[in-house]
Design an enzyme around this catalytic site. Structure first.
Site, PDB file in Angstrom:
ATOM      1  N   SER A  61       0.806  -1.007   0.107  1.00 32.97           N
ATOM      2  CA  SER A  61       0.330   0.443  -0.254  1.00 32.97           C
ATOM      3  C   SER A  61       1.219   1.392  -0.258  1.00 32.97           C
ATOM      4  CB  SER A  61      -1.065   0.036   0.891  1.00 32.97           C
ATOM      5  OG  SER A  61       0.012   0.139   2.399  1.00 32.97           O
ATOM      6  N   LYS A  62       0.318   2.560  -0.346  1.00 39.74           N
ATOM      7  CA  LYS A  62       0.933   3.504  -1.073  1.00 39.74           C
ATOM      8  C   LYS A  62       1.951   4.741   0.681  1.00 39.74           C
ATOM      9  CE  LYS A  62      -3.149   6.358  -1.713  1.00 39.74           C
ATOM     10  NZ  LYS A  62      -4.032   6.527  -2.315  1.00 39.74           N
ATOM     11  N   ARG A  63       1.421   4.255   2.270  1.00 37.99           N
ATOM     12  CA  ARG A  63       1.125   3.956   2.974  1.00 37.99           C
ATOM     13  C   ARG A  63       2.758   3.541   3.760  1.00 37.99           C
ATOM     14  NH1 ARG A  63      -3.954   1.849   4.684  1.00 37.99           N
ATOM     15  NH2 ARG A  63      -3.038   0.128   5.386  1.00 37.99           N
ATOM     16  N   GLN A  64       2.558   2.528   3.078  1.00 38.33           N
ATOM     17  CA  GLN A  64       4.393   2.251   3.163  1.00 38.33           C
ATOM     18  C   GLN A  64       5.482   2.724   2.262  1.00 38.33           C
ATOM     19  OE1 GLN A  64       5.504  -1.654   5.296  1.00 38.33           O
ATOM     20  NE2 GLN A  64       3.360  -1.579   6.141  1.00 38.33           N
ATOM     21  N   GLY A  65       4.800   2.609   0.794  1.00 40.63           N
ATOM     22  CA  GLY A  65       5.618   3.187  -0.376  1.00 40.63           C
ATOM     23  C   GLY A  65       5.290   3.821  -1.264  1.00 40.63           C
TER      24      GLY A  65
END
Length: 485
Positions: A257-261
């Site tokens: 997910s974009k929360r981690q990269g």
């Protein structure tokens, strides 16, 4: 084997979507058939302006060109092929036609329940620790009541009637034999109150009418598979093959997910990743070639890829490994191809680079040092602007270059290089003459080459001093040495 990739235009292309598109493209090309790009825009509320163009551009950047479907020509979206339209919002009458067929055959029914009632129903089911499912309140409505409510303009949806007593079985090309209990499958909405179909009905209709042989998609769609199998059965159509690919995971095994990269392909393009590197990396996230080979061209992947070697388990998206592939592919480029890829980037900051006849020679100096293409402009800047060289950079404790010693070193460098005839100016000659200076004097190699490199580039890290001086030319090299001196 006709395959398709059907993204929704709700944003940028996800790297997981690019992997699915890659696998589908490889299978179509390997079999000598067509790869279709279809846009699934039935969720109008979530559609983002410009998303279709972005998705098509990302696929084109990766070299995954569609044989049929939605394409970009002269920066305009066009559709090519005999099975179109390939944008679902342009196919609404088709979905209505087959939804009506399902109604007539008793496999679908009208549902007038409001969102408020459905929310209350779900809350009660969850309190009772039951799986949230439609309670079929509208299934038994008399036909005359249904007609009356429709005539009165009451909004409704069409739901699919699931055979709760059946077990639906299927053999997935990746997962193998699967079985689903009808008793735990919800009566899926097929047609929404705005007249648009849901994914479930639309993709089944389209895959049949477009003669799709294999449906490849992420494993998150596994729970919906029995609904789709039933729709093919109810409409009297042959079911295509299905292959559900494993999820892409973060290092902590959570869903990527974009929360981690970064998860959007456009982000990797902007960072300067090569399409060859990203595709090579993605191909191996879930697929094992059965050998120790790690570097694959698109042609090699086309020859070797097979569904039999795609794994069930999720694959870790390791950016460090992606960077390793990037480095490998940068080194594999020919000097001419590498120069061609970075020249527009460098010329964007330094216009004179566009017509520089020696650009390829200069580019080769950084090919082994560069990881991302956008780095090229800064790494080659000293060729196109005078560097700002400070005394603090010229001095180096590690190389034993002191403030007191600097004038002597710079004088030796200037005199030695000035003595080289212009016609003999080359990396080999420069190295030979400076090596002779080292033999005859008290200076060490680092003491000589560190100030030379800094004087010429203004950078603590740059190509080798000999190569840089050769590429700059005698006149420019001596000008910079004298200015620093």
């Amino acid at each position: 084997m006709r395959t398709r990739f059907p993204p929704s235009p709700t944003g940028f292309l996800h790297v997981g979507g690019l992997r699915t598109a890659l696998y589908s493209w490889l299978l179509a090309k390997k079999s000598g058939d067509h790869f279709i790009l279809r846009i699934e825009d039935t969720d109008q509320e979530r559609s983002v302006p410009g998303a279709v163009e972005s998705i098509v551009r990302s696929l084109a950047w990766a070299g995954l060109h569609a044989d049929e479907g939605v394409m970009l020509e002269s920066d305009h979206i066009v559709q090519r092929g005999s099975k179109g339209p390939y944008i679902q919002s342009e196919r609404l009458p088709l979905y209505k036609k087959y939804a009506d067929e399902l109604l007539k055959s008793g496999h679908a029914y009208h549902c007038f329940c409001t969102s408020k009632r459905l929310e209350q129903m779900r809350e009660e089911q969850m309190k009772a620790k039951k799986a949230p499912m439609y309670d079929r309140l509208c299934l038994s409505l008399p036909e005359d009541e249904v007609k009356r409510r429709i005539k009165a303009g009451e909004p409704y949806v069409l739901r699919m009637k699931i055979p709760r007593e059946e077990v639906i079985t299927f053999d997935d090309d990746i997962r193998g034999p699967l079985a689903f209990q009808g008793s735990v499958i919800d009566d899926q909405i097929l047609l929404k109150s705005d007249g648009f179909p849901t994914y479930h009905l639309a993709h089944v209709v389209d895959d049949h009418l477009m003669d799709i042989d294999l449906v490849m998609r992420g494993e998150e769609w596994l729970s919906s598979l029995p609904k789709h199998l039933l729709l093919f059965q109810y409409l009297g159509w042959k079911t295509p093959r299905y292959a559900h690919v494993p999820l892409l995971l973060n290092k902590d095994k959570t869903k990527l997910s974009k929360r981690q990269g970064s998860v959007a392909v456009e982000e990797y393009i902007a960072k300067g990743y090569l399409p060859e590197a990203l595709l090579n990396f993605l191909a191996l996230l879930g697929w094992n070639p059965g050998t120790t080979q790690e570097i694959f061209t698109l042609e090699e992947l086309k020859d070797q890829f097979s569904l039999e070697r795609v794994q069930n388990a999720g694959a870790i998206f390791d950016v460090e490994k992606l960077d390793w592939f990037q480095g490998q592919w940068i080194r594999r480029l020919s000097p001419e191809e590498f120069a061609a890829r970075i020249q527009p980037i460098v010329a964007g900051k330094f216009p004179s680079a566009k017509s520089d006849p020696g650009f390829t020679e200069k580019a080769t100096l950084i090919q082994d040092r560069l990881t991302f293409l956008p780095e090229a402009a800064d790494m080659l800047s000293f060729f196109y602007e005078e560097p700002d060289v400070g005394k603090d950079l010229l001095v180096s404790e590690k190389q034993k270059v002191t403030t007191e010693l600097l004038p002597t070193i710079l004088k030796h460098l200037t005199d030695t290089l000035d003595a080289i005839p212009g016609k003999d100016w080359s990396m080999t000659t420069i190295q030979t003459k400076l090596d002779q200076l080292l033999v005859s004097g008290s200076l060490k190699k680092g003491q000589l080459l560190w100030p030379l490199r800094v004087a010429l580039t203004g950078k603590p890290y740059s190509p080798g001093a000999y190569e840089t001086a050769a590429a700059l030319g005698k006149t420019k090299t001596l000008e910079r040495l004298r200015r620093v001196l």
